[in-house]
Design an enzyme around this catalytic site. Structure first.
Site, PDB file in Angstrom:
ATOM      1  N   GLU B  61       0.877  -1.115   0.383  1.00  0.00           N
ATOM      2  CA  GLU B  61       0.294  -0.199   0.144  1.00  0.00           C
ATOM      3  C   GLU B  61       0.962   0.814  -0.013  1.00  0.00           C
ATOM      4  O   GLU B  61       0.866   2.443  -0.595  1.00  0.00           O
ATOM      5  CB  GLU B  61      -1.154  -0.085   1.278  1.00  0.00           C
ATOM      6  CG  GLU B  61      -2.087  -1.402   1.155  1.00  0.00           C
ATOM      7  CD  GLU B  61      -1.885  -2.124   1.417  1.00  0.00           C
ATOM      8  OE1 GLU B  61      -0.632  -2.369   1.626  1.00  0.00           O
ATOM      9  OE2 GLU B  61      -2.504  -3.544   1.197  1.00  0.00           O
ATOM     10  N   HIS B 130     -11.527  -5.677   8.537  1.00  0.00           N
ATOM     11  CA  HIS B 130     -11.737  -5.510   7.158  1.00  0.00           C
ATOM     12  C   HIS B 130     -12.921  -4.332   7.494  1.00  0.00           C
ATOM     13  O   HIS B 130     -13.691  -4.190   6.621  1.00  0.00           O
ATOM     14  CB  HIS B 130     -11.978  -6.259   6.949  1.00  0.00           C
ATOM     15  CG  HIS B 130     -11.225  -7.353   6.083  1.00  0.00           C
ATOM     16  ND1 HIS B 130     -10.486  -8.112   7.245  1.00  0.00           N
ATOM     17  CD2 HIS B 130     -10.883  -8.003   5.271  1.00  0.00           C
ATOM     18  CE1 HIS B 130      -9.138  -9.119   6.155  1.00  0.00           C
ATOM     19  NE2 HIS B 130      -9.805  -8.849   4.599  1.00  0.00           N
TER      20      HIS B 130
HETATM   21  C1  LIG Z   1      -2.119  -5.077   3.998  1.00  0.00           C
HETATM   22  C2  LIG Z   1      -2.717  -5.586   3.610  1.00  0.00           C
HETATM   23  N1  LIG Z   1      -2.893  -5.535   2.191  1.00  0.00           N
HETATM   24  C3  LIG Z   1      -4.000  -5.738   1.779  1.00  0.00           C
HETATM   25  C4  LIG Z   1      -4.747  -7.027   2.767  1.00  0.00           C
HETATM   26  C5  LIG Z   1      -6.144  -8.071   1.304  1.00  0.00           C
HETATM   27  N2  LIG Z   1      -5.322  -9.539   1.578  1.00  0.00           N
HETATM   28  C6  LIG Z   1      -5.771 -10.334   2.638  1.00  0.00           C
HETATM   29  S1  LIG Z   1      -4.217 -11.466   1.397  1.00  0.00           S
HETATM   30  C7  LIG Z   1      -3.910 -10.986   0.633  1.00  0.00           C
HETATM   31  C8  LIG Z   1      -3.433 -11.616  -0.183  1.00  0.00           C
HETATM   32  C9  LIG Z   1      -2.267 -12.142   0.881  1.00  0.00           C
HETATM   33  O1  LIG Z   1      -1.093 -13.343  -0.538  1.00  0.00           O
HETATM   34  P1  LIG Z   1      -0.593 -14.335   0.487  1.00  0.00           P
HETATM   35  O2  LIG Z   1       1.382 -13.185   0.921  1.00  0.00           O
HETATM   36  O3  LIG Z   1       0.452 -14.837  -1.082  1.00  0.00           O
HETATM   37  O4  LIG Z   1      -0.542 -14.940   1.362  1.00  0.00           O
HETATM   38  P2  LIG Z   1      -1.427 -15.813   1.192  1.00  0.00           P
HETATM   39  O5  LIG Z   1      -3.303 -16.033   1.263  1.00  0.00           O
HETATM   40  O6  LIG Z   1      -1.705 -16.726  -0.171  1.00  0.00           O
HETATM   41  O7  LIG Z   1      -1.592 -17.064   2.162  1.00  0.00           O
HETATM   42  C10 LIG Z   1      -4.215 -10.044   0.471  1.00  0.00           C
HETATM   43  C11 LIG Z   1      -3.710  -8.550  -0.022  1.00  0.00           C
HETATM   44  C12 LIG Z   1      -3.884  -7.124   4.123  1.00  0.00           C
HETATM   45  N3  LIG Z   1      -4.789  -8.380   4.695  1.00  0.00           N
HETATM   46  N4  LIG Z   1      -3.171  -6.597   4.227  1.00  0.00           N
END
Ligand SMILES: Cc1ncc(C[n+]2csc(CCOP(=O)(O)OP(=O)(O)O)c2C)c(N)n1
Ligand SMILES: [Mg+2]
Lengths: 333, 325
Positions: B61, B130
Site C-alpha cells: 500500500e 476489514h
Molecule cells: C496490508 C494488507 N493489504 C491487503 C490485505 C488484503 N489481503 C489479504 S490476504 C492478501 C493476499 C496475501 O497473499 P500471500 O501473502 O501470498 O498469502 P496467502 O494468502 O496466499 O497465503 C491480501 C491482498 C491485507 N490483509 N493486508
C-alpha cells in the site's frame, strides 16, 4: 506423485502423528467451510495443500520457541496449544479464539507486519540469552511489502535466532507470483541482506523436516535463515473468494496432484503397510473429536455486548466505562 | 434510457467514464484487474482498458501511494484502490507527509491530483481489520479531501466530479451498501460539487446529519418520524473534509436542533467537530444541546459484536425521540 521412503530421523512412529495433524487440519477446514456457509463463521482462510510445511514447523519447534503466524497457519497452531474450538471461535469473530496457553503471537491479518514483530521477538530472545528461536511465516505476496525487507535486514544485521518461512502457494488472492515480482526465486530476496537461505518443496513432508531442521539449527546459533517453500493452495483464498475467476481448470487440477496429504499417505501405504481401513478409522476418530468442539461452539458462541469494551487498556478509563454502561442501558431497554 | 444500478455498479460506471474520457488516467491496486476487485467494483475494466491502464500491482500500500504521487506530478491521473480501509495505514506517511503537502511545499509548482478509493465501515461480518470506520483520522489530514457517497447515482456523480478537482481525494465506499441499494440511473442528470452537503429532505423540527452507510438508517428514521409529525431536515454530509458549514449552519439556524449520527468512534470525530462548530456559531439559536449518536471508543470490534457496535434504526430513533422530549 512420488512416494518417499523416510529418512532415519523420521520413522513411522514419529510420522504417524504428523499425518494425523495434517488430516485433522484438513478435516477441520472442511467443517469450517460448512460452518461459514451456514452463517456461523465470518470468513475462513484454509491451509489445504500447505499442511506438510505447517505440520513440519509444528513438529520441530520447541514449546518455548515462538511461532509468529499469519492467518494460514492452522496446522501449526493445532500443534501449539490451539484446539479446534479456539480456531472456530476466532473465525466466528471472537477474540476468545486468541487465548491459548503458549506465548506465541496471535493470527496476523495485515500482510507482512508480523515479520517485524518476529524480528523483535528474536532480538529479545537473544538479548535475554534464551536458547529459544522465533519462526515466522508469510505468504509469497507478503514479500512485496517493505515490512518484509525491513525485518530480514534487521534480523540479518543483528544475527538473530530466527527463521522466516515463505509459504509460496503461488498466489496472493488472484495475483500470481510472477505479477508480484520479477524474481520468483524468493531466496534471492535474502541476498541483499546477506542472509542464509534454503528452498524446499513444501508439499513433501520429508523435505520439509530436513530443511527446517537445518534452518532451525542455524537459527539456534544466531544465524537467521530465509526459507522459500513451494506449496499449493487447494482452497479458495478465503471463503469470500472464488479461485475459478483467476485459476484455470488445468492449473487447479495440477495443484491437486501436489496434495501433501495424498503424498504422505502414499508413503505410508507403500513403505509402512498403512491400509485403507486404518485411514478410515483415523478419519472417524478425528471427526468425532471435531463434532464435540462444534457442538460446544454452537451452544456457547454468542458474546455479550459489554465485553467489547474490555482489554482496550489495562484498566478501563472512566470515559469507556461510561459508554459501556450506556450500551448496557440500551440493550436492556 | 434508465438502468437499475447498485452502489458498486455506480462506482464501476464512474471509473469507466473517467478512463474513457481521460486517456492519462489509470487504475491501480491489488486484485483489481483479472479478479475485478474483491468486491467486483472494477469488474471488466482491465479487459476494456488493458493492463497498462488497469494494473494488478504488487501487494504494497505504501508503494501504491508513493508511486501515485510520482505519476501525478507528471500528468497521470492515478486512481488507487486500497483493498480495505484497514490496510491504508502503511500509506499514511506518503499521504500525510507528501501527497497532501506537495502543492504547499512547492508553492503550487507541483501538485498531486489523485483519487484513492477504499471500502469502509462495518456490518458485513468480515474478519478483523476489514470493517474499519476510521474516517476521522483521514478527515484530520490537512490538504486531503475526504468524500463518501450514499446512493448509487451519487457514487457515480461524485467520482466524475472528483476527477475534475486537482487535489488528492480519499473516496470512501460504504461496504455495506455495495449491493444493498438499487436505484434508477441516468448519467449526468445533475453535476455534483464534491464539497457540498446534500439536503435530501427539508423539515423544520430538527436537522439530522449523516454520511455513507448510516444514510440508510437516517432515511428510515426521517420517514418514521414524519409519521409522528416530526419533520426532519435530512443532510447527507458527502464531504467529510472540508465540511460544508454554510449549508449546515443555515439548516440548523432554521430548525434550532441538530442530531448527528456516525459509525466512527466518538472521541475526536467528525460528529464532535461539527457539534463544536455549531456551538461556536449558533449557540444562542440552539433550542437544546446537539445530539451525537456515535460508535463506541473501543473501535469496531470483531464481527460477532458488530451488531452491538452498529446502531440500528430502532436504537437511533429511540435516542432521537428521547432527546426531543
Ligand atoms: C496490508 C494488507 N493489504 C491487503 C490485505 C488484503 N489481503 C489479504 S490476504 C492478501 C493476499 C496475501 O497473499 P500471500 O501473502 O501470498 O498469502 P496467502 O494468502 O496466499 O497465503 C491480501 C491482498 C491485507 N490483509 N493486508
Ligand atoms: Mg500466497
Amino acid at each position: 506423485m512420488k512416494a518417499n521412503k523416510l529418512t532415519e530421523q523420521l520413522q513411522f512412529k514419529a510420522l504417524l502423528p504428523l499425518y494425523q495433524y495434517m488430516l485433522k487440519s484438513r478435516l477441520l477446514e472442511n467443517r469450517m467451510v460448512t460452518l461459514q456457509r451456514h452463517g456461523l463463521l465470518a470468513t475462513y482462510a484454509g491451509a489445504s495443500g500447505q499442511e506438510a510445511l505447517y505440520v513440519a514447523i509444528g513438529y520441530l519447534l520447541k514449546k518455548e520457541d515462538v511461532h509468529v503466524p499469519y492467518y494460514r497457519d492452522q496446522p501449526t497452531m493445532l500443534m501449539r496449544g490451539y484446539k479446534p474450538i479456539d480456531l472456530i471461535r476466532y473465525w466466528s469473530g471472537s477474540e476468545a479464539g486468541n487465548t491459548i496457553p503458549y506465548k506465541d503471537l496471535p493470527i496476523c491479518v495485515p500482510i507482512a507486519t508480523q515479520c517485524l514483530h518476529a524480528a523483535g521477538v528474536a532480538y529479545a530472545q537473544k538479548f535475554k540469552q534464551t536458547e529459544q528461536i522465533t519462526l515466522v511465516t508469510l505468504g509469497d505476496g507478503a514479500t512485496s511489502k517493505g515490512d518484509f525487507y525491513e525485518a530480514i535486514n534487521f534480523a540479518s544485521l543483528y544475527e538473530l535466532p530466527i527463521v522466516f518461512v515463505i509459504n509460496d502457494n503461488g498466489w496472493a488472492i488472484s495475483t500470481p507470483l510472477d505479477k508480484q515480482t520479477k524474481e520468483c526465486d524468493l531466496t534471492k530476496k535474502a541476498y541483499s541482506v546477506g542472509m542464509k537461505h534454503l528452498t524446499v518443496d513444501g508439499t513433501d513432508m520429508n523435505e520439509c523436516i530436513a530443511t527446517l531442521t537445518n534452518a532451525i539449527e542455524f537459527a539456534r546459533s544466531n544465524q537467521p535463515v530465509l526459507i522459500h517453500a513451494k506449496t499449493v493452495r487447494l482452497c479458495d483464498h478465503t471463503t469470500a473468494d472464488d479461485a475459478k475467476r483467476y485459476k484455470s481448470k488445468i492449473l487447479i487440477n495440477d495443484e491437486k496432484q501436489q496434495d501433501p496429504i495424498k503424498k504422505l499417505k502414499k508413503t505410508l501405504v507403500e513403505f509402512y503397510n498403512w491400509q485403507e481401513k486404518d485411514d478410515f478409522a483415523l478419519i472417524n476418530k478425528i471427526q468425532k473429536e471435531l463434532d464435540k468442539d462444534i457442538d460446544t461452539f454452537k451452544k456457547d458462541h454468542v458474546q455479550t455486548p459489554e465485553t467489547m469494551f474490555e482489554h482496550c487498556y489495562e484498566n478501563m478509563p472512566e470515559s469507556l466505562k461510561q459508554q459501556q454502561s450506556e450500551l448496557n442501558h440500551d440493550t436492556t431497554n | 434510457m434508465t438502468q437499475q444500478i447498485d452502489l458498486a455498479t455506480g462506482i464501476n460506471l464512474g471509473l469507466d467514464y473517467i478512463l474513457s474520457t481521460n486517456p492519462n488516467s489509470l487504475l491501480m491496486g491489488e486484485d483489481i484487474g483479472v479478479n475485478g476487485g474483491v468486491f467486483r467494483v472494477t469488474d471488466g475494466l482491465q479487459q476494456k482498458y488493458g493492463q497498462t491502464r488497469v494494473l494488478d500491482t504488487p501487494l504494497a500500500e505504501n508503494m501504491l501511494a508513493g508511486i501515485g504521487l510520482g505519476m501525478a506530478t507528471r500528468g497521470i491521473y492515478p486512481i488507487i484502490e486500497f483493498q480495505f480501509m484497514g490496510f491504508i495505514y502503511p500509506a499514511l506517511e506518503q499521504i500525510i507527509s507528501h501527497i497532501t503537502k506537495l502543492r504547499k511545499r512547492t508553492e503550487g509548482r507541483l501538485s498531486c491530483p489523485m483519487l484513492m478509493r477504499t471500502p469502509y465501515g462495518c456490518g458485513i461480518y468480515a474478519p478483523e481489520h476489514h470493517s474499519e470506520s476510521t474516517e476521522s483520522i483521514f478527515a484530520s489530514i490537512p490538504g486531503l479531501r475526504v468524500i463518501t457517497p450514499s446512493t448509487p447515482t451519487r457514487a457515480f456523480e461524485l467520482l466524475v466530479a472528483a476527477h475534475k478537482v486537482n487535489d488528492p481525494i480519499l473516496y470512501l465506499e460504504p461496504t455495506i451498501m455495495y449491493r444493498s441499494l438499487k436505484q434508477d440511473f441516468i448519467a449526468h442528470q445533475c453535476p455534483t460539487k464534491i464539497d457540498q452537503c446534500i439536503v435530501e429532505q427539508t423539515g423544520n423540527d430538527l436537522t439530522l446529519i449523516a454520511w455513507g452507510a448510516y444514510m440508510n438508517e437516517a432515511r428510515k428514521v426521517t420517514d418514521n418520524l414524519r409519521e409522528k409529525n416530526i419533520h426532519v431536515e435530512l443532510i447527507d454530509l458527502v464531504s467529510l473534509r472540508p465540511i460544508d458549514y454554510p449549508t449546515i449552519i443555515s439548516s440548523v439556524k432554521k430548525t434550532g436542533r441538530c442530531a448527528i449520527i456516525q459509525e466512527a468512534p466518538k472521541t475526536l470525530s467528525i460528529a464532535n467537530e461539527i457539534a463544536s462548530n455549531l456551538y461556536e456559531s449558533l449557540w444562542s439559536k440552539l433550542h437544546q444541546p446537539i445530539l451525537t449518536v456515535c460508535g463506541y471508543d473501543c473501535g469496531v470490534p470483531y464481527p460477532q459484536q458488530e451488531q452491538y457496535y452498529r446502531q440500528d434504526v430502532n436504537s437511533i430513533q429511540t435516542k432521537v425521540l428521547s432527546w426531543l422530549n
